[in-house]
Write a protein that holds these residues in place. Structure first.
Motif, PDB file in Angstrom:
ATOM      1  N   ALA A 412       0.940  -1.181   0.001  1.00 20.80           N
ATOM      2  CA  ALA A 412      -0.111   0.097   0.011  1.00 20.80           C
ATOM      3  C   ALA A 412       0.885   1.316  -0.029  1.00 20.80           C
ATOM      4  N   GLY A 413       2.071   1.239   0.450  1.00 20.59           N
ATOM      5  CA  GLY A 413       2.768   2.287   0.567  1.00 20.59           C
ATOM      6  C   GLY A 413       2.023   3.396   1.637  1.00 20.59           C
ATOM      7  N   VAL A 414       2.052   4.750   1.201  1.00 18.89           N
ATOM      8  CA  VAL A 414       1.462   5.731   1.980  1.00 18.89           C
ATOM      9  C   VAL A 414       0.027   5.935   1.626  1.00 18.89           C
ATOM     10  N   GLY A 415      -0.599   5.199   0.903  1.00 16.81           N
ATOM     11  CA  GLY A 415      -1.877   4.845   0.730  1.00 16.81           C
ATOM     12  C   GLY A 415      -2.690   5.571  -0.636  1.00 16.81           C
ATOM     13  N   PRO A 416      -2.104   5.666  -1.560  1.00 15.29           N
ATOM     14  CA  PRO A 416      -2.570   6.264  -2.981  1.00 15.29           C
ATOM     15  C   PRO A 416      -3.767   5.537  -3.248  1.00 15.29           C
ATOM     16  N   ILE A 417      -3.505   4.076  -3.364  1.00 15.37           N
ATOM     17  CA  ILE A 417      -4.998   3.202  -3.791  1.00 15.37           C
ATOM     18  C   ILE A 417      -5.639   3.180  -2.619  1.00 15.37           C
ATOM     19  N   ALA A 418      -5.048   2.715  -1.619  1.00 18.69           N
ATOM     20  CA  ALA A 418      -5.868   2.276  -0.190  1.00 18.69           C
ATOM     21  C   ALA A 418      -6.778   3.406   0.254  1.00 18.69           C
ATOM     22  N   VAL A 419      -6.445   4.442   0.352  1.00 19.56           N
ATOM     23  CA  VAL A 419      -7.059   5.683   0.713  1.00 19.56           C
ATOM     24  C   VAL A 419      -8.183   5.962  -0.310  1.00 19.56           C
ATOM     25  N   THR A 420      -7.699   6.087  -1.467  1.00 25.08           N
ATOM     26  CA  THR A 420      -8.819   6.669  -2.524  1.00 25.08           C
ATOM     27  C   THR A 420      -9.848   5.557  -2.725  1.00 25.08           C
ATOM     28  N   ALA A 421      -9.490   4.241  -2.585  1.00 26.27           N
ATOM     29  CA  ALA A 421     -10.517   3.165  -2.885  1.00 26.27           C
ATOM     30  C   ALA A 421     -11.519   3.223  -1.607  1.00 26.27           C
TER      31      ALA A 421
END
Length: 584
Positions: A412-421
């Motif tokens: 996930a890293g800092v969340g560019p996909i997780a947070v947006t999703a």
């Protein structure tokens, strides 16, 4: 762009420069007299090579553009002499339409210019110009203040009450004293509305603060004032503008000018003048400045990745001797949005996917905030991985998710996909091996108010997936994102035989989205074979999307497929030996 003589212009790269200016051959033939604040470039430029002697020889030439450790910006100023029509402001819009095709057409330069100090109120000037001998804007301001505030000891205060000005029936006093459109009148910089009204020379919706003086115009010869010095003030009581004519009309007799220009000259209070157009350092685009600075034939590195306030360069080896001056130009031309310029010094080898960066210009802070798709992401570029070029790909992926999806983001890293999703789907399980990335992921969830929809894990990728599948009650996730292009495909072995038959036999298996690189001639075929080697067979159907060309012949790909039942529920488990930390 460099040497300019009285009868012709000498550019280091004439064809490119003239094309970029939009002047073509007419600029080469025009009689343009000019001066520069710096010395001319030598007519012959020494051949550049990689030897230390050649570098030293060239630095002698590049030194004229440097002032200590900074760029000598004045050495880039170029001055052109042009013909212009001085016309009343009230008729300016009509006359511009009449002169269409005959006005100056240079990029980023407006052909309507304002004469400094000539924007006052006409009726007010009539009252004070002759009687008080106001030959300059400053003396006119002093005269107005004296007339309005005769007995007021605070007439030279920087703030004057709007109410007191209105009572004295001078509503346009703000134009003369540099007031703003709101609040008390102040001797300050004009507001953005004032800039629009005054016809800024730099094209654009608003002029940036650091572009002050990028383009300036001043009258050097007034044909109507040669024998009528006393009548000049009378003649130009009304506010005026300069309509800059095409450079080919310089020094042409009136009878040889186009008919539309002659018609304008025949109007009252319209005259032909000669003016000086100065193009300063802030006018020239980044590529033109670097073409001037770098050796002939060297590729100009104008592309960079923007991460918040940081410009991330990826310079070639040939650019390294000039990296600091390249960075300074990039910084100057992108202020205030860019405040730091760094260069990537080595490939990503760390298990945490961090980059080796060298600070080239600006402040030393690599902690920044990126806004993507309406969400803010805080990160430290020195300790976590971020790629702004993947914003479109991330949006494409998230668009394919459904509101009832449960997403498993393995890297996930800092969340560019997780947070947006998390804004769209039902729930998200996000994992990363890097502790710094997890810390920033938590900050980003808090900042975007999504902590209630995301669970965070700090584990190896395989350990994370097994933990979701082997719990007392397995997590029924529907989408799996594996965005670790270097070796994410190797982690697919964790799904082989890992799904409980009792729990998953009546449920839909998740869809996998795995990213990777390929240098093969047929990247799709190559990547599908690698996936088949790990899973034991190639899933069907398998959709492979080309994300971007990261280097010549090297594609970044995204393979999407529904995990096959015969692989997920198999009794034979192919245990891999790689962990997330290997090879990343």
């Amino acid at each position: 762009m460099v040497g300019i003589t009285s009868n012709h212009i000498c550019f280091k790269n004439q064809k490119t420069m003239v094309h970029n200016l939009g002047l073509f051959s007419s600029l080469m033939q025009a009689k343009i007299s000019s001066t520069t604040t710096g010395e001319h470039l030598p007519e012959s430029v020494p051949h550049f090579s990689t030897s230390s002697r050649s570098f030293g020889h060239y630095y002698g030439r590049i030194g004229k553009y440097l002032k200590g450790a900074d760029i000598d910006r004045e050495s880039f100023t170029r001055v052109f002499t042009l013909a212009a029509l001085r016309v009343p402001l009230a008729e300016c819009e009509t006359l511009v339409g009449m002169l269409k095709g005959h006005l100056l057409n240079w990029p980023r330069v407006k052909n309507v210019a304002r004469v400094d100090g000539d924007n006052g109120d006409a009726e007010l000037k009539k009252l004070l110009w002759v009687e008080n001998d106001c030959s300059t804007p400053e003396s006119l301001i002093d005269s107005v203040r004296s007339a309005v505030f005769v007995d007021d000891s605070t007439i030279y205060s920087t703030a004057v009450s709007r109410k007191s000005v209105r009572k004295r029936k001078f509503p346009n006093l703000a134009k003369l004293v540099g007031g703003s459109s709101r609040g008390p009148y102040r001797l300050s910089q004009p507001s953005w509305k004032d800039n629009l009204q005054e016809g800024n020379l730099v094209r654009g919706s608003s002029r940036k603060a650091w572009e002050e003086g990028a383009v300036s115009v001043e009258i050097v010869e007034d044909s109507g004032a040669e024998n009528d010095e006393e009548g000049d003030a009378e003649r130009w009581r009304e506010p005026t503008r300069l309509l800059l004519l095409d450079e080919k009309y310089l020094d042409k007799p009136n009878e040889e000018l186009p008919q539309s220009v002659q018609v304008v000259l025949g109007k009252r209070q319209c005259e032909l003048v000669k003016c000086r157009l100065s193009l300063a350092y802030d006018y020239w685009p980044t590529d033109e400045l670097l073409k001037e600075i770098l050796p002939d034939g060297m590729t100009v590195p104008t592309a960079y990745e923007s991460v918040g306030h940081i410009a991330h360069l990826n310079l070639r080896e040939e650019h390294l001797p000039f990296r600091h001056i390249i960075a300074q130009v990039v910084l100057d031309k992108n202020k205030p949005r860019i405040r730091t310029v760094v260069n990537k010094t080595d490939a990503i080898h760390s298990k945490y996917r961090t980059m080796q960066l060298e600070l080239l210009a600006g402040n030393s802070s690599l902690v920044t905030t990126v806004v993507e798709h309406g969400l803010s992401f805080r990160l430290d570029l020195a300790s976590v991985y971020w790629n702004s070029r993947l914003a479109t790909e991330r949006q494409r992926l998230i668009t394919s998710f459904d509101p009832n999806d449960i997403v498993c983001d393995v890297f996930a890293g800092v969340g560019p996909i997780a947070v947006t999703a998390a804004k769209k789907v039902k729930y998200v399980y996000a994992n990363d091996l890097n502790p710094s990335a997890i810390a920033y992921l938590h900050q980003n969830l808090v900042a975007n108010r999504l902590t209630h929809k995301v669970d965070i894990f700090n584990k190896d990728g395989r350990e994370f997936v097994r933990g979701l599948l082997e719990g007392i009650r397995p997590i029924c996730f529907t989408q799996v994102v594996m965005n670790l292009p270097l070796d994410a495909v190797e982690f697919l072995d964790v799904f082989v035989g890992a799904f409980s038959r009792d729990f998953w036999e009546t449920r839909t298996l998740p869809k996998i989205h795995v990213y990777g690189f390929s240098k093969a001639t047929d990247p799709e075929l190559d990547y599908s074979k690698r996936i088949g080697d790990i899973l034991g067979e190639v899933p069907h159907p398998l959709f492979i999307h080309r994300v971007r060309l990261v280097a010549p012949g090297k594609w970044m790909l995204c393979a999407s497929f529904r995990l096959p039942v015969q692989i997920a529920l198999s009794k034979t488990l192919k245990l891999g030996v790689l962990t997330q930390g290997d090879g990343t």
